[in-house]
Write an enzyme that holds these catalytic residues in place. Structure first.
Site, PDB file in Angstrom:
ATOM      1  N   ASP A  67     -54.492  76.650   6.665  1.00  0.00           N
ATOM      2  CA  ASP A  67     -53.034  76.763   6.534  1.00  0.00           C
ATOM      3  C   ASP A  67     -52.438  77.635   7.638  1.00  0.00           C
ATOM      4  OD1 ASP A  67     -50.545  76.455   5.357  1.00  0.00           O
ATOM      5  OD2 ASP A  67     -51.216  77.078   3.373  1.00  0.00           O
ATOM      6  N   GLU A 111     -50.479  68.252   5.525  1.00  0.00           N
ATOM      7  CA  GLU A 111     -49.214  68.485   4.829  1.00  0.00           C
ATOM      8  C   GLU A 111     -48.070  67.982   5.697  1.00  0.00           C
ATOM      9  OE1 GLU A 111     -46.896  72.019   2.411  1.00  0.00           O
ATOM     10  OE2 GLU A 111     -47.966  72.527   4.247  1.00  0.00           O
ATOM     11  N   GLU A 151     -44.457  71.338  -3.282  1.00  0.00           N
ATOM     12  CA  GLU A 151     -44.594  72.788  -3.182  1.00  0.00           C
ATOM     13  C   GLU A 151     -43.245  73.491  -3.112  1.00  0.00           C
ATOM     14  OE1 GLU A 151     -47.523  74.162  -0.285  1.00  0.00           O
ATOM     15  OE2 GLU A 151     -46.050  75.587   0.448  1.00  0.00           O
TER      16      GLU A 151
END
Length: 617
Positions: free
Chosen positions: A378, A427, A433
Site C-alpha cells: 500500500d 486498487e 473503502e
C-alpha cells in the site's frame, strides 16, 4: 503461455505521400496522417472519433519541430495468448503496423511505431543512439472539443476519484488521470490510456491547463536520463462501440508476455477482508479469527490480514494468526506499507521491510514459511520511474517466493497483469473503502458504480472491495441486489468481500451459496447493455455457465433490457435470478426461469440483479 506473432510483410522504407490512411484489419478503424502538421485523425465506421494535433518527444538534445522523412511499408500482426485472469481466458488480436521515421532541423531522429487494431489504436516513440540524453517532455495531445461528452477523473496519486460526465474539460489545475472515456455522438467511443510500463520508464497522465480542449500526455518524470535505445510506453486509444470498449483487451495485447513460466501456484479467488468494518481490526487477534472463521464457513480460499498486524494482541500475534488460518483451511494474505509515500504522521505499519532487496527477500521468505499466500502492498508515490521500478522489484521478488500480489494506494494497471500474472488486482479506484473516509460516496455510489465498468475496470483488475450489505462509518443506500451484482460486474482476480462476518452469515442460503461458488476469473465477457453512470448489464462466462450482473445507477426505478442474442445458447439454459425484494423486511427475491428468459427486469432505485445460466443436465 504462448505468444505467436506472424508477420505478413517485412518492414521496408517507402516514400512519403502527402497523406496516408492506415486501417485496422477489419477496416472499421482508420488513422489518417497529415505530414504537414504531423497530426493524426482517428475514425470509426466513417465517424471521426479523435484528433491528435501534436506528436513528438522532447529531450535535452533539443528536438525542434519534427518532419516526416519516410514511412515503412505496412505489416500485419496476429497474436493469440492465454490469460489466467481478466475479461477472457483466450485472447486474440490483429493489427496493421507502420513506422514513421522523423527528424528535426539538427538531424535528431525519432520514430513513431503506429498500430491499428480492430478495437483501437496504439503508438509509441522510439529513439536510439542516446548517450546521457535526458527526457524533457512529450508533445502528444488529444483534442476533445468543447461540448463532447467525457468521463475523466481528476488525477490523484492513488487514482481515487469519481468519473463525472462533463462536456467542458475544465478543472482547477487541469490535471487528469487515465483512463479517459469520450464520445462525439454516442455511437463511436474512445478510451484513452497507456500500456506496457517497462524499466527506465515513468507512467504518464493528462494535462489540459493550457487549453481545456487539448489534453497533453504528461510523463510523471521529465528528467529521465536515456542511454542506448529507448522507447515510451504505448499510448493507447480503445475505439469502437461502447461494447467494443468494455470488452477490449488492448492493454494486455500491447504488454509483454508472461515472465512466469510455472503458473500452477497462482490461484485467484475470493477473500474475506477486515478493514472496511474494523479499521484497526488486524491488530486484534480475536477479530482476525472471526474473519478467518467466516472464510472457512463460506469456503472462501483467502483472508486478508491488513495494516497494523505487527502490533497484534488480544490473545495472539501474527504467527498465531497465520497458523490459525492454515489450520482452518484459509490461506492468509498479509498487508505491508511500501514505505515510499505515507511514512509519518500516523502512517500504519509494518514499514521499511520491503525497500531493500535483502530485507524484502527475508520478509517474503518468512511469510511463505509461515503459510502466507500473498501480499497487499500500500501507499505508493505516484507514477515516477523510481516507483514503477520499485513495483516491478516487488512483483519479481514475490514471484521468487510464490506470493500473490495486490497493489493498493497505487497507480492504475497498464498491462502487468499479463506480464506478471500473479499480480492479481490493483486498487486505483474510489471504492467501498471510502464509506470509511467521507460521506460523499453514500449518494453518488450507484452512479459511480455504473460508470466504472466503462472506465477504470476496462483497463485491468479493480479491487473495489464490493458486496457490503451493512454500513461502515458512513451509510450506503444501494440495494442488496446492487451490492451482490458488483461481484460480477467488477472484474478482480482477488475479490475482497468487505462486510462484517455476521452480515454474510445471516444472509439466505441462496446468497451464501452464490458467494461460495463465486468465480473471480472468466472465460469471456460481454456487455449486454448500458450507458456510463446510468446502468450496466454485464455477462461473464465461466465454463459452461454465464453470470449476468446488472446495476441501476440512477435514483429512479429503471427497466433494464437484456440482449440474450449476445450469449450463445442462452435460450436453452435455465436461469436462477436474484433480485431485490419488496421491502426492508423482505430484501431478496429468488426465482427460476426454466422455460423462457426475461428480456427485461425492473430495478429499484440504485438496485440491481444477478442471473446465473447453466446448461440443462
Amino acid at each position: 503461455m504462448k505468444r505467436l506473432i506472424y508477420m505478413s510483410a517485412l518492414l521496408a522504407l517507402a516514400s512519403c505521400a502527402d497523406n496516408y490512411s492506415q486501417k485496422s484489419p477489419d477496416g472499421d478503424i482508420a488513422v489518417d496522417l497529415n505530414p504537414d502538421s504531423m497530426s493524426l485523425t482517428i475514425s470509426y465506421a466513417g465517424r471521426q472519433v479523435m484528433e491528435i494535433p501534436a506528436l513528438g518527444i522532447t529531450t535535452s538534445r533539443g528536438e525542434g519541430r519534427m518532419t516526416l522523412d519516410s514511412i515503412s511499408s505496412p505489416s500485419t500482426l496476429t497474436e493469440r495468448y492465454e490469460m489466467l485472469a481478466g475479461k477472457r481466458r483466450l485472447c486474440s488480436n490483429e493489427a496493421t503496423e507502420r513506422v514513421l521515421y522523423m527528424s528535426d532541423a539538427d538531424g535528431n531522429r525519432q520514430n513513431i511505431r503506429l498500430r491499428v487494431y480492430n478495437d483501437g489504436v496504439a503508438f509509441r516513440y522510439e529513439l536510439d543512439s542516446l548517450n546521457g540524453v535526458r527526457l524533457a517532455g512529450e508533445q502528444t495531445e488529444y483534442l476533445i472539443p468543447n461540448g463532447t461528452r467525457r468521463w475523466i477523473q481528476k488525477w490523484t496519486e492513488p487514482y481515487e476519484a469519481f468519473f463525472p460526465m462533463d462536456t467542458t474539460g475544465t478543472s482547477k489545475d487541469g490535471h487528469w488521470g487515465y483512463p479517459a472515456l469520450m464520445t462525439p455522438d454516442g455511437n463511436a467511443w474512445c478510451l484513452i490510456s497507456e500500456a506496457n510500463i517497462e524499466r527506465r520508464q515513468s507512467a504518464s497522465s493528462l494535462r489540459n491547463d493550457g487549453s481545456p480542449e487539448r489534453y497533453r500526455v504528461w510523463p510523471d518524470e521529465n528528467t529521465l536520463e536515456l542511454n542506448g535505445e529507448w522507447h515510451t510506453p504505448w499510448r493507447t486509444l480503445i475505439v469502437g462501440s461502447l461494447a467494443d470498449v468494455v470488452e477490449s483487451t488492448l492493454i494486455t495485447d500491447l504488454s509483454e508476455p508472461s515472465k512466469i513460466e510455472d503458473t500452477s501456484w497462482i490461484n485467484p479467488g475470493t477473500v474475506s477482508w477486515i478493514y472496511w468494518a474494523y479499521n484497526h481490526g488486524s491488530n486484534d487477534y480475536q477479530i482476525v479469527k472471526r474473519y478467518i472463521d467466516m472464510g472457512a464457513e463460506l469456503n472462501l480460499p483467502y483472508m486478508l490480514i491488513d495494516a497494523e498486524w505487527d502490533e497484534m494482541g488480544n490473545g495472539g500475534n501474527i504467527e498465531d494468526a497465520l497458523k490459525y488460518a492454515s489450520q482452518s483451511g484459509v490461506k492468509p494474505l498479509v498487508w505491508y506499507n511500501s514505505s515510499t509515500a505515507w511514512i509519518n504522521n500516523g502512517a500504519p505499519g509494518p514499514m521499511f521491510r520491503l525497500n531493500a532487496p535483502a530485507d524484502r527477500a527475508k520478509e517474503f521468505r518468512w511469510l511463505k514459511d509461515n503459510g502466507g499466500a500473498g501480499v497487499k502492498i500500500d501507499f505508493f508515490s505516484g507514477d515516477r520511474q523510481s516507483t514503477m521500478d520499485y513495483c516491478m522489484d516487488l512483483i519479481e521478488s514475490a514471484a521468487d517466493h510464490r506470493l500473490l500480489v495486490n497493489f493498493h494506494g497505487a497507480t492504475i494497471p497498464r498491462g502487468w497483469q499479463r506480464t506478471y500474472p500473479h499480480m492479481l488486482t490493483v486498487e486505483a479506484v474510489y471504492g467501498a473503502e471510502w464509506y470509511n473516509n467521507a460521506p460523499v460516496l453514500t449518494n453518488r455510489a450507484a452512479c459511480h458504480n455504473a460508470t466504472l465498468p466503462f472506465t477504470r475496470n476496462v483497463i485491468g483488475p479493480m479491487d473495489y472491495t464490493p458486496v457490503t450489505f451493512s454500513d461502515s462509518q458512513h451509510p450506503h443506500i444501494t440495494t442488496n441486489a446492487h451490492e451482490l451484482a458488483l461481484s460480477v460486474v467488477f472484474e478482480s482476480a482477488l475479490q475482497h468481500l468487505a462486510d462484517r462476518p455476521e452480515s454474510y452469515l445471516t444472509q439466505p442460503d441462496e446468497v451464501k451459496k452464490f458467494l461460495t461458488a463465486l468465480p473471480t476469473t472468466w472465460d469471456d465477457t460481454r456487455l449486454l447493455s448500458g450507458y456510463p453512470g446510468e446502468y450496466v448489464v454485464m455477462a461473464r462466462q465461466k465454463g459452461s455457465a454465464w453470470y449476468i450482473g446488472a446495476l441501476n445507477g440512477t435514483d429512479e426505478e429503471k427497466v433494464l433490457d437484456i440482449d440474450w442474442s449476445r450469449i450463445p445458447g442462452a435460450s436453452d439454459m435455465p436461469a436462477e435470478i436474484i433480485e431485490d425484494g419488496d421491502s426492508k423486511e423482505s430484501p431478496w427475491k429468488f426465482t427460476t426461469a426454466e422455460d423462457g428468459l426475461p428480456t427485461s427486469i425492473a430495478c429499484r432505485p440504485r438496485g440491481g440483479f444477478i442471473i446465473r445460466l447453466t446448461p440443462r443436465s
